[in-house]
Design a protein around this motif. Sequence first.
Motif, PDB file in Angstrom:
ATOM      1  N   ALA A 114       0.331  -4.201  -0.588  1.00 11.41           N
ATOM      2  CA  ALA A 114      -0.301  -2.891  -0.463  1.00 11.41           C
ATOM      3  C   ALA A 114      -1.215  -2.808   0.754  1.00 11.41           C
ATOM      4  O   ALA A 114      -1.708  -1.721   1.091  1.00 11.41           O
ATOM      5  CB  ALA A 114      -1.099  -2.574  -1.730  1.00 11.41           C
ATOM      6  N   CYS A 115      -1.418  -3.917   1.442  1.00 14.07           N
ATOM      7  CA  CYS A 115      -2.291  -3.914   2.616  1.00 14.07           C
ATOM      8  C   CYS A 115      -1.747  -3.057   3.754  1.00 14.07           C
ATOM      9  O   CYS A 115      -2.486  -2.729   4.687  1.00 14.07           O
ATOM     10  CB  CYS A 115      -2.524  -5.346   3.118  1.00 14.07           C
ATOM     11  SG  CYS A 115      -3.800  -6.260   2.210  1.00 14.07           S
ATOM     12  N   TRP A 116      -0.463  -2.693   3.705  1.00 15.68           N
ATOM     13  CA  TRP A 116       0.079  -1.856   4.774  1.00 15.68           C
ATOM     14  C   TRP A 116      -0.604  -0.484   4.786  1.00 15.68           C
ATOM     15  O   TRP A 116      -0.590   0.222   5.792  1.00 15.68           O
ATOM     16  CB  TRP A 116       1.589  -1.683   4.602  1.00 15.68           C
ATOM     17  CG  TRP A 116       1.996  -0.804   3.450  1.00 15.68           C
ATOM     18  CD1 TRP A 116       2.246  -1.205   2.172  1.00 15.68           C
ATOM     19  CD2 TRP A 116       2.212   0.603   3.480  1.00 15.68           C
ATOM     20  NE1 TRP A 116       2.591  -0.135   1.383  1.00 15.68           N
ATOM     21  CE2 TRP A 116       2.590   1.002   2.168  1.00 15.68           C
ATOM     22  CE3 TRP A 116       2.120   1.572   4.470  1.00 15.68           C
ATOM     23  CZ2 TRP A 116       2.862   2.323   1.831  1.00 15.68           C
ATOM     24  CZ3 TRP A 116       2.404   2.900   4.126  1.00 15.68           C
ATOM     25  CH2 TRP A 116       2.774   3.263   2.826  1.00 15.68           C
ATOM     26  N   GLN A 117      -1.264  -0.119   3.663  1.00 15.68           N
ATOM     27  CA  GLN A 117      -1.960   1.162   3.576  1.00 15.68           C
ATOM     28  C   GLN A 117      -3.389   1.086   4.121  1.00 15.68           C
ATOM     29  O   GLN A 117      -4.043   2.117   4.262  1.00 15.68           O
ATOM     30  CB  GLN A 117      -2.024   1.620   2.119  1.00 15.68           C
ATOM     31  CG  GLN A 117      -0.671   1.712   1.430  1.00 15.68           C
ATOM     32  CD  GLN A 117      -0.826   2.020  -0.045  1.00 15.68           C
ATOM     33  OE1 GLN A 117      -1.200   3.119  -0.430  1.00 15.68           O
ATOM     34  NE2 GLN A 117      -0.543   1.029  -0.885  1.00 15.68           N
ATOM     35  N   ALA A 118      -3.883  -0.110   4.390  1.00 16.19           N
ATOM     36  CA  ALA A 118      -5.279  -0.287   4.789  1.00 16.19           C
ATOM     37  C   ALA A 118      -5.519   0.213   6.204  1.00 16.19           C
ATOM     38  O   ALA A 118      -4.617   0.224   7.050  1.00 16.19           O
ATOM     39  CB  ALA A 118      -5.672  -1.757   4.675  1.00 16.19           C
ATOM     40  N   VAL A 119      -6.758   0.611   6.469  1.00 16.85           N
ATOM     41  CA  VAL A 119      -7.148   0.997   7.826  1.00 16.85           C
ATOM     42  C   VAL A 119      -7.008  -0.197   8.757  1.00 16.85           C
ATOM     43  O   VAL A 119      -6.467  -0.091   9.863  1.00 16.85           O
ATOM     44  CB  VAL A 119      -8.589   1.534   7.832  1.00 16.85           C
ATOM     45  CG1 VAL A 119      -9.063   1.802   9.265  1.00 16.85           C
ATOM     46  CG2 VAL A 119      -8.688   2.808   7.004  1.00 16.85           C
ATOM     47  N   ASP A 120      -7.508  -1.354   8.324  1.00 15.12           N
ATOM     48  CA  ASP A 120      -7.394  -2.595   9.086  1.00 15.12           C
ATOM     49  C   ASP A 120      -6.458  -3.520   8.311  1.00 15.12           C
ATOM     50  O   ASP A 120      -6.885  -4.262   7.432  1.00 15.12           O
ATOM     51  CB  ASP A 120      -8.777  -3.228   9.270  1.00 15.12           C
ATOM     52  CG  ASP A 120      -8.763  -4.426  10.217  1.00 15.12           C
ATOM     53  OD1 ASP A 120      -7.673  -5.011  10.418  1.00 15.12           O
ATOM     54  OD2 ASP A 120      -9.834  -4.784  10.741  1.00 15.12           O
ATOM     55  N   ARG A 121      -5.175  -3.460   8.618  1.00 14.38           N
ATOM     56  CA  ARG A 121      -4.186  -4.223   7.860  1.00 14.38           C
ATOM     57  C   ARG A 121      -4.400  -5.727   7.996  1.00 14.38           C
ATOM     58  O   ARG A 121      -4.240  -6.477   7.039  1.00 14.38           O
ATOM     59  CB  ARG A 121      -2.778  -3.849   8.333  1.00 14.38           C
ATOM     60  CG  ARG A 121      -2.411  -2.395   8.108  1.00 14.38           C
ATOM     61  CD  ARG A 121      -1.013  -2.100   8.619  1.00 14.38           C
ATOM     62  NE  ARG A 121      -0.684  -0.686   8.484  1.00 14.38           N
ATOM     63  CZ  ARG A 121       0.477  -0.165   8.827  1.00 14.38           C
ATOM     64  NH1 ARG A 121       1.434  -0.952   9.339  1.00 14.38           N
ATOM     65  NH2 ARG A 121       0.710   1.122   8.682  1.00 14.38           N
ATOM     66  N   HIS A 122      -4.745  -6.172   9.207  1.00 13.79           N
ATOM     67  CA  HIS A 122      -4.935  -7.601   9.423  1.00 13.79           C
ATOM     68  C   HIS A 122      -6.083  -8.126   8.581  1.00 13.79           C
ATOM     69  O   HIS A 122      -5.960  -9.158   7.913  1.00 13.79           O
ATOM     70  CB  HIS A 122      -5.180  -7.882  10.906  1.00 13.79           C
ATOM     71  CG  HIS A 122      -5.256  -9.332  11.247  1.00 13.79           C
ATOM     72  ND1 HIS A 122      -6.454 -10.022  11.266  1.00 13.79           N
ATOM     73  CD2 HIS A 122      -4.292 -10.238  11.553  1.00 13.79           C
ATOM     74  CE1 HIS A 122      -6.214 -11.287  11.581  1.00 13.79           C
ATOM     75  NE2 HIS A 122      -4.926 -11.441  11.761  1.00 13.79           N
ATOM     76  N   ARG A 123      -7.211  -7.430   8.587  1.00 12.54           N
ATOM     77  CA  ARG A 123      -8.353  -7.873   7.785  1.00 12.54           C
ATOM     78  C   ARG A 123      -7.996  -7.868   6.306  1.00 12.54           C
ATOM     79  O   ARG A 123      -8.357  -8.803   5.570  1.00 12.54           O
ATOM     80  CB  ARG A 123      -9.561  -6.964   8.031  1.00 12.54           C
ATOM     81  CG  ARG A 123     -10.739  -7.318   7.128  1.00 12.54           C
ATOM     82  CD  ARG A 123     -11.978  -6.506   7.419  1.00 12.54           C
ATOM     83  NE  ARG A 123     -13.060  -6.924   6.530  1.00 12.54           N
ATOM     84  CZ  ARG A 123     -14.311  -6.502   6.621  1.00 12.54           C
ATOM     85  NH1 ARG A 123     -14.648  -5.649   7.585  1.00 12.54           N
ATOM     86  NH2 ARG A 123     -15.220  -6.922   5.773  1.00 12.54           N
TER      87      ARG A 123
END
Length: 224
Positions: A114-123
């Motif tokens: 679900a991190c693909w939805q994050a503003v900062d995907r890498h973090r």
Amino acid sequence: MNRFVLLGVGALALAACSKPAPSDTDTPAPAPGTATTTPVPTPAPPATAAEPTLQPPSFDCAKAQSESEKLVCGDARLAALDRQLAALYKRVQTSPDELDIAAEQRGWVKGRDACWQAVDRHRCLVESYQTRIVELNIGSGGVSAPTPVRYQCDDASKPVSVVFYNELDPQAAVVSWGKDQAIVFPAQAASGSRYTREGVEFWEHQGEATLDFYGTTMSCKAAG
């Protein structure tokens, strides 16, 4: 095996992925008078070494399906964290709670993806891997829990305590606010000890601390 449960953190962490990270320029609010200080371990500064050579993660990148897996395949740090987690997971699978651990791991994979939805995907991905590594290390009973440092805060509705795991790789601290917990990681600070994750920041200097816990900010003092 001692179980380590982060109450409420799964939902909080996913919600926090879309929030801006705390500003590095924020400083703890000073407290009047002389405070009785409680020694707090000082985390090692974040690594400044050159980016490691890209080596493949634990899975076959030719079969990567999610956007998160594709990001892991193209990033040396994420790939290294994936290999570290895979080796640790393989070791703890032999425990009596193997089925519970497998179910938790499947849930973690969904959260990572679900991190693909994050503003900062890498973090988001770095913190997702680091958090799972710390959870498995603590939950497996392979590390002894240090004594919690308790704090008296201006928001006294819930008790606040912090457990510093500075012998782990990665170093981490577990911040507890009532029944909610968050695993946070060392970050650069002009003074004192600062630990963060998306949505949470704990900053301590000479017994005085500030805590921002998913939008709730409080000033605290180490309990004598």
